[in-house]
Design an enzyme around this catalytic site. Structure first.
Site, PDB file in Angstrom:
ATOM      1  N   ASP A   1      -2.406   5.074   3.692  1.00  0.00           N
ATOM      2  CA  ASP A   1      -1.167   4.469   3.175  1.00  0.00           C
ATOM      3  C   ASP A   1       0.033   5.422   3.095  1.00  0.00           C
ATOM      4  O   ASP A   1      -0.099   6.540   2.583  1.00  0.00           O
ATOM      5  CB  ASP A   1      -1.369   3.960   1.745  1.00  0.00           C
TER       6      ASP A   1
ATOM      7  N   TRP B   1     -11.895   8.757   5.838  1.00  0.00           N
ATOM      8  CA  TRP B   1     -11.350   8.590   4.497  1.00  0.00           C
ATOM      9  C   TRP B   1     -12.204   9.356   3.473  1.00  0.00           C
ATOM     10  O   TRP B   1     -13.422   9.330   3.534  1.00  0.00           O
ATOM     11  CB  TRP B   1     -11.308   7.092   4.132  1.00  0.00           C
TER      12      TRP B   1
ATOM     13  N   TRP C   1      -4.731   8.450  -5.401  1.00  0.00           N
ATOM     14  CA  TRP C   1      -4.519   7.297  -4.541  1.00  0.00           C
ATOM     15  C   TRP C   1      -3.074   6.820  -4.573  1.00  0.00           C
ATOM     16  O   TRP C   1      -2.198   7.460  -5.150  1.00  0.00           O
ATOM     17  CB  TRP C   1      -5.510   6.182  -4.913  1.00  0.00           C
TER      18      TRP C   1
HETATM   19  N1  DQQ Z   1      -5.754   2.973  -0.131  1.00  0.00           N
HETATM   20  C1  DQQ Z   1      -5.852   1.585  -0.476  1.00  0.00           C
HETATM   21  C2  DQQ Z   1      -5.236   1.551  -1.822  1.00  0.00           C
HETATM   22  C3  DQQ Z   1      -5.745   2.800  -2.440  1.00  0.00           C
HETATM   23  C4  DQQ Z   1      -5.688   3.765  -1.326  1.00  0.00           C
HETATM   24  C5  DQQ Z   1      -5.165   0.702   0.525  1.00  0.00           C
HETATM   25  C6  DQQ Z   1      -6.799   4.766  -1.308  1.00  0.00           C
HETATM   26  O1  DQQ Z   1      -5.587   0.416  -2.566  1.00  0.00           O
HETATM   27  O2  DQQ Z   1      -4.977   3.230  -3.537  1.00  0.00           O
HETATM   28  O3  DQQ Z   1      -5.354   1.130   1.823  1.00  0.00           O
HETATM   29  O4  DQQ Z   1      -6.663   5.666  -0.253  1.00  0.00           O
END
Ligand code: DQQ
Length: 609
Positions: free
Chosen positions: A67, A117, A152
């Site tokens: 994100d 991730w 996050w």
């Molecule tokens: N990515 C999600 C979010 C979260 C983040 C969406 C974690 O909800 O905060 O892609 O990397």
């Protein structure tokens, strides 16, 4: 028109596209072998090649990103960040992802330890033009109990005109999701390299009946209400359903949950990355959420779910402090999408420098995890786009920020072409793997368009698979085919088809990746979206496509349908690629104007700050 190739070249293209029908029927077993076996055993070079790295989309030199987080543009100095009373004077300000002191700040979810991730921190890059970026050290790392399991997504807000603050979600030792705040250590550092965590963290914990503590994240940029208090919304699962929970604060540090959500829906279970912003119908300019919102403005609530970003247009009712959508659709498959392709977790900000709203989204790889590990990198961001509301208040429009045009070179241009059924015209003399193409298609015989079927809206990808580039109808398919290998086995097709629907026309735009690569193990859907077309007001359909090696980002109908896709043609490594414009509809299509450019490589995160 002498340059238009017909009919033999088109036949080749057509035959290869219509592998399941014409070619197979005519050639039986041989065709079956050739068409259906090659994905299992292609002789192609390894996917580990720099040629798949984008040349002008945002990505770090290595590792995983997802994100986009807070972004903003910076301004002045002399703010003592330890003073948490910053918001006592709540005079209107600008807020959002960041622009500060003439510098855009882009933060993003980043794994410093690999191409998958995990171990997420906030990467940080800065730019003066949104195109060329300098990479800095991570802005927020996993150092305290309230973010030890992950820093996050969150958002930046500018307090009192010049004091940035970031609220983000931390995963605590019990994997609960909590909200934390950081401030810049030194406002006179134009790059704002260091960020200090407040000792009041976590500011907000997941407490209250019905709130799922592991589904409570991604705070929005703050905005100020008529009572002078700050507000943020947080994505959550409440009583098993999705909600954008509303919190209020006087000082941006002490927050109280409002007893009702900003908006909630039982059509889904959780919304990630909510975004809430004001727009003026028909005005290609942005609004600052913390300034006085002019009358006539509408509000947009964007949420991330089902692997895509959806939005509702409505009004922000100040009395009830709730968002009221103009239309409520119980079936979430019908909700409008920011992008109909590979685009998620977007975030917008008000760019005070140019008075526009800009939105940014994450585009994941569509190869395998083991491919990503082998490549050592995964994830890009789409080109930042200006976003605004159509004059009918029904849909958002998006267009790549104008700064991207500074990368154009070697313009080629063609005027007044006509493509008859089966025509294929090659666009030459540019770098077809790194290009920007703008085409206007002018329609004739639109009255003969096939009838529109509303059920197609429930599954536009299925419609694009059924009505692909080989299936002729009266008006369409016509469009652009990119990243085409010399023998045309590999190609990515962007095309339109026109349908008649009562008083109006509906245009289907597809981005068909099913033949985009000979490589096995890729995700290759046919993406698609519909938009309305008003023949009274317009008779051209525009297509703009940014091709950037493994990214193909397209804007149809002036930005009414946007589709970004990831593709890995073997031809990018072996043999080179070509590009064609085509018409396979029975009625001809005029092209009053076609322009194409090679795109220079941008300086994206090459220098370490
Ligand atoms: N990515 C999600 C979010 C979260 C983040 C969406 C974690 O909800 O905060 O892609 O990397």
């Amino acid at each position: 028109m002498s340059l238009v190739l017909r009919p033999w070249v088109f036949l080749l293209f057509h035959v290869l596209l219509s592998y399941e029908s014409n070619f197979q029927r005519r050639n039986g077993v041989e065709a079956t072998k050739r068409v259906f076996l090659y994905p299992q055993s292609p002789k192609v070079s390894s996917i580990v090649s720099n040629k798949y790295r984008t040349a002008y989309h945002f990505q770090p030199p290595q590792n995983w990103i997802n994100d986009p987080n807070g972004m903003y543009l910076s301004q002045t100095t002399n703010f003592q960040i330890y003073n948490v009373e910053v918001a006592k004077d709540v005079s209107p300000n600008f807020s959002g992802p960041m622009y500060y002191n003439g510098i855009y700040h882009q933060f993003y979810q980043y794994n410093p330890n690999g191409a998958i991730w995990g171990d997420i921190v906030w990467g940080h890059s800065v730019s003066r033009d949104l195109i060329n970026w300098i990479r800095l050290e991570p802005a927020i790392e996993r150092t305290t109990p309230s973010d030890i399991n992950g820093c996050w997504t969150g958002s930046a807000t500018i307090l009192n005109g010049d004091k940035p603050a970031i609220i983000y979600t931390g995963a605590d030792p019990d994997k609960r999701q909590v909200q934390n705040i950081v401030f810049p250590k030194n406002l006179s550092d134009p790059y704002l390299r260091e960020w200090i965590k407040s000792d009041k963290n976590p500011l907000i914990e997941p407490v209250g009946p019905g709130l799922n503590s592991s589904q409570f994240r991604d705070p929005t940029t703050g905005w100020i209400g008529p009572d002078g208090l700050w507000r943020i919304a947080i994505g959550a699962e409440l009583n098993g359903y999705s909600a954008a929970l509303l919190y209020k604060s006087e000082d941006f540090v002490n927050w109280t949950r409002v007893d009702h959500p900003l908006y909630s829906s039982n059509a889904s279970t959780m919304w990630e990355c909510p975004d809430f912003f004001a727009v003026l119908p028909g005005k290609n300019s942005g609004l600052d959420m913390s300034a006085a919102i002019p009358s006539g403005a509408k509000h947009v609530l964007k949420m991330s779910l089902d692997n895509c970003d959806k939005y509702m247009i409505g009004v922000y009712d100040l009395k009830s402090d709730t968002f009221v959508p103009d239309t409520v659709l119980d079936d979430r498959r019908l909700w409008s999408k920011i992008d109909y392709g590979n685009y998620y977790a977007s975030k917008s900000f008000f760019d005070s420098k140019k008075g526009r709203r800009i939105i940014w989204g994450w585009t994941n790889e569509t190869d395998s995890t083991s491919d990503d590990v082998a490549k050592g990198w995964a994830g890009i961001h789409a080109i930042p786009r200006s976003i605004w509301l159509d004059s009918n208040s029904k849909q958002l429009l998006q267009w790549p920020v104008e700064e991207i045009e500074s990368l154009r070179r070697n313009e080629v241009s063609h005027q007044d072409m006509e493509l008859k059924n089966g025509d294929l015209f090659e666009i030459k003399d540019i770098d077809t793997s790194q290009a920007d193409v703008e085409i206007d298609f002018e329609l004739s015989a639109i009255d003969t368009a096939d009838p529109f079927e509303p059920a197609w809206l429930l599954d536009t990808e299925k419609r694009c698979r059924e009505a692909d580039a080989t299936v002729a109808s009266s008006v369409g398919p016509f469009g652009l085919v990119v990243l085409v290998s010399n023998n045309m086995e590999e190609h990515t097709t962007l095309h339109f088809r026109v349908y008649k629907s009562q008083q109006k026309y509906m245009i289907l735009m597809c981005s068909d990746l099913r033949r985009s690569s000979l490589r096995p193990g890729l995700y290759t859907p046919a993406y698609g979206g519909f938009f309305e077309f008003d023949l009274e007001k317009e008779n051209k359909i525009s297509l703009r496509t940014l091709i950037d090696r493994s990214a193909v980002e397209s804007f149809g109908g002036g930005g009414r349908v946007c589709i970004i896709a990831r593709v890995y043609p073997a031809a990018l490594i072996d043999g080179g690629t070509r590009m064609y414009v085509f018409n396979n509809g029975t009625s001809s299509v005029k092209i009053p104007q076609l322009k194409a450019w090679s795109m220079r490589r941008a300086q994206v995160n090459v220098k370490k700050g």
